[in-house]
Design an enzyme around this catalytic site. Structure first.
Site, PDB file in Angstrom:
ATOM      1  N   ASP A  15       0.810  -1.218   0.000  1.00 50.46           N
ATOM      2  CA  ASP A  15       0.000   0.000   0.000  1.00 50.46           C
ATOM      3  C   ASP A  15       0.842   1.267   0.000  1.00 50.46           C
ATOM      4  O   ASP A  15       0.655   2.157  -0.836  1.00 50.46           O
ATOM      5  CB  ASP A  15      -0.939   0.014   1.216  1.00 50.46           C
ATOM      6  CG  ASP A  15      -2.096  -0.956   1.070  1.00 50.46           C
ATOM      7  OD1 ASP A  15      -1.860  -2.062   0.556  1.00 50.46           O
ATOM      8  OD2 ASP A  15      -3.211  -0.616   1.475  1.00 50.46           O
ATOM      9  N   ARG A  94      -0.049   2.990  17.786  1.00 48.17           N
ATOM     10  CA  ARG A  94      -0.377   4.156  16.971  1.00 48.17           C
ATOM     11  C   ARG A  94       0.018   5.496  17.595  1.00 48.17           C
ATOM     12  O   ARG A  94       0.515   6.382  16.883  1.00 48.17           O
ATOM     13  CB  ARG A  94      -1.868   4.151  16.606  1.00 48.17           C
ATOM     14  CG  ARG A  94      -2.311   2.997  15.701  1.00 48.17           C
ATOM     15  CD  ARG A  94      -1.260   2.553  14.745  1.00 48.17           C
ATOM     16  NE  ARG A  94      -1.701   1.581  13.758  1.00 48.17           N
ATOM     17  CZ  ARG A  94      -0.891   0.723  13.166  1.00 48.17           C
ATOM     18  NH1 ARG A  94       0.392   0.707  13.505  1.00 48.17           N
ATOM     19  NH2 ARG A  94      -1.336  -0.116  12.264  1.00 48.17           N
ATOM     20  N   ASP A 123      -7.505   2.405  11.832  1.00 44.45           N
ATOM     21  CA  ASP A 123      -6.235   3.122  11.912  1.00 44.45           C
ATOM     22  C   ASP A 123      -6.297   4.533  11.347  1.00 44.45           C
ATOM     23  O   ASP A 123      -5.609   5.432  11.830  1.00 44.45           O
ATOM     24  CB  ASP A 123      -5.135   2.325  11.221  1.00 44.45           C
ATOM     25  CG  ASP A 123      -4.538   1.265  12.134  1.00 44.45           C
ATOM     26  OD1 ASP A 123      -4.762   1.352  13.356  1.00 44.45           O
ATOM     27  OD2 ASP A 123      -3.854   0.364  11.627  1.00 44.45           O
ATOM     28  N   SER A 179      -3.513  -8.852   4.822  1.00 51.31           N
ATOM     29  CA  SER A 179      -2.734  -7.726   5.318  1.00 51.31           C
ATOM     30  C   SER A 179      -2.173  -8.052   6.700  1.00 51.31           C
ATOM     31  O   SER A 179      -2.835  -8.699   7.504  1.00 51.31           O
ATOM     32  CB  SER A 179      -3.631  -6.484   5.398  1.00 51.31           C
ATOM     33  OG  SER A 179      -2.949  -5.419   6.012  1.00 51.31           O
TER      34      SER A 179
END
Length: 418
Positions: A15, A94, A123, A179
């Site tokens: 990606d 994150r 996310d 993923s």
């Protein structure tokens, strides 16, 4: 006229490699940012790939220690868990990634930051809420929410075709399109064949942990020491110790991975309202959290623990999952976590064996809530059993009234024989 500069969160994967090329084609000067949060990654190779694709610079920031100490440890201290099963491995990383990315963006004078999060996932919310708290004036470029981008790239196969067209090397294939997201605490798997919640994950998908059925036939024992609710020492392998936070976490990971501890396969509720199937490996973290829960039973006051469980644990997990780390409520909850853990001092003897974690024993040299003499069935100690008569009588007052009312209404609580 100088090109506008963008800081892209880059992983080296499919990606973000395609997004890097896309942003360059859109006329931006792109600075790539990579966060080392403990994932098994060839960062130098990824950096070289970014520069080869056209990035003007690529930063690699080592965030492992702050990830463990500022995110994982407080989550362990309050036993954070989402929907009773998910240990928040992705969510925990994150905030430190977003903070470091904004720091790079500010250093490079970027007008915007960008990421490769999909328009259907959590996310994008986590990163962008963090960005706006950290730098309220920042602009965010989110290609997966731009119609011109997502109508061109409807899925991973389109990205794979684009990568082939542009000469971008990627590790993902059309045969294995799921993923992955990895850090020191866990690895997650989603998308592709996993989107059918009734499809069993293929065994070769799991990256971190051994198949529990093929794990060693001999258990491995170790001891975790806690101070104020935080792991401070891990004793293992007949006398070896780990005390540095990263070393301790890596050691716990190595033990858990070897014995297949920490796999889950769930369907969860995303913040944006969609349900999602995810498979997660959270090896060492699973054991450290379980050991912490066990120690709390020995040393923590009952009412403090109950209040923490009802209000702090649930809400801390929820804000982490939803991306609200940089918020006033997080600061309030973390103050509460610290206060609740003052007495959580001691050690837990543990065992890992064929996918299972178990506790062998626990002790504390400083906390005295547990009194073996008072609890013993073999001696009276300082507790007079006769005192319990009054305790039961007082607690029975309202229950007697309830039972009497039910009888008067013809609804006896005693089941009638047929």
């Amino acid at each position: 006229m100088a090109k506008q500069k963008v800081c892209l969160a880059y992983s080296g994967g499919l990606d973000t490699s395609c997004i890097l090329r896309y942003l360059l084609d859109e006329g931006y000067d792109v600075v790539c940012f990579m966060a080392d949060v403990g994932q098994e990654e060839d960062f130098q190779a990824a950096k070289e790939k970014a520069l080869k694709i056209g990035a003007s610079q690529c930063y690699i920031e080592d965030l492992k220690k702050e990830f463990i100490e500022e995110l994982c440890y407080p989550a362990i201290a309050c036993n954070a868990i989402y929907e009773n099963v998910y240990l928040l491995g992705t969510s925990l990383a994150r905030p430190v990634i977003a903070r470091a990315q904004i720091a790079v963006a500010q250093k490079e004078g970027c007008f915007a930051v960008s990421h490769g999060c999909t328009g259907k996932g959590n996310d994008q919310v986590r990163f962008e809420l963090a960005f706006y708290a950290l730098q309220p004036s920042i602009k965010v470029l989110a290609p997966w929410r731009e119609p011109v981008f997502y109508e061109r790239f409807k899925g991973r196969n389109d990205l794979l075709d684009y990568a082939a067209e542009k000469g971008i090397p990627v590790s993902s294939t059309k045969g294995k399109p799921w993923s992955m997201d990895e850090n020191l605490a866990h690895c997650s798997y989603e998308a592709g064949i996993l989107e059918d919640p009734n499809t069993t994950p293929p065994e070769d998908m799991w990256k971190l942990t051994a198949d529990p059925t093929k794990a060693p036939g001999k258990p491995e024992d170790f001891t975790v020491h806690f101070e104020k609710g935080l792991p401070v020492k891990l004793e293992y392998d007949n006398g070896k110790t780990a005390t540095d936070s990263v070393d301790l976490f890596l050691t716990a990971n190595a033990i858990a991975r070897k014995h297949g501890v920490g796999r889950i396969d769930i369907v969860e509720n995303r913040f944006i309202g969609l349900k999602s199937r995810g498979c997660y490996e959270t090896p060492g973290y699973t054991m450290l959290r379980a050991a912490h829960i066990d120690l709390e039973g020995l040393v923590m006051d009952r009412e403090v623990r109950a209040l923490r469980d009802q209000f702090v644990t649930f809400n801390y997990a929820k804000l982490l999952y939803n991306g609200l780390y940089f918020s006033p409520e997080r600061e309030f909850l973390e103050d509460s976590i610290v206060s609740s853990q003052k007495s959580v001092n001691g050690a837990v003897r543990c065992r890992a064996f064929k996918g299972m974690f178990s506790v062998l024993g626990r002790w504390s040299d400083t906390e005295k809530l547990y009194d073996a003499s008072e609890s013993s069935m073999d001696e009276i100690g300082n507790f007079a059993p006769s005192d319990t008569t009054g305790f039961i009588s007082v607690n029975a007052i309202r229950l007697k009234k309830f039972g009497k009312r039910m009888e008067e209404e013809g609804r006896s609580l005693v089941k009638k024989s047929a």
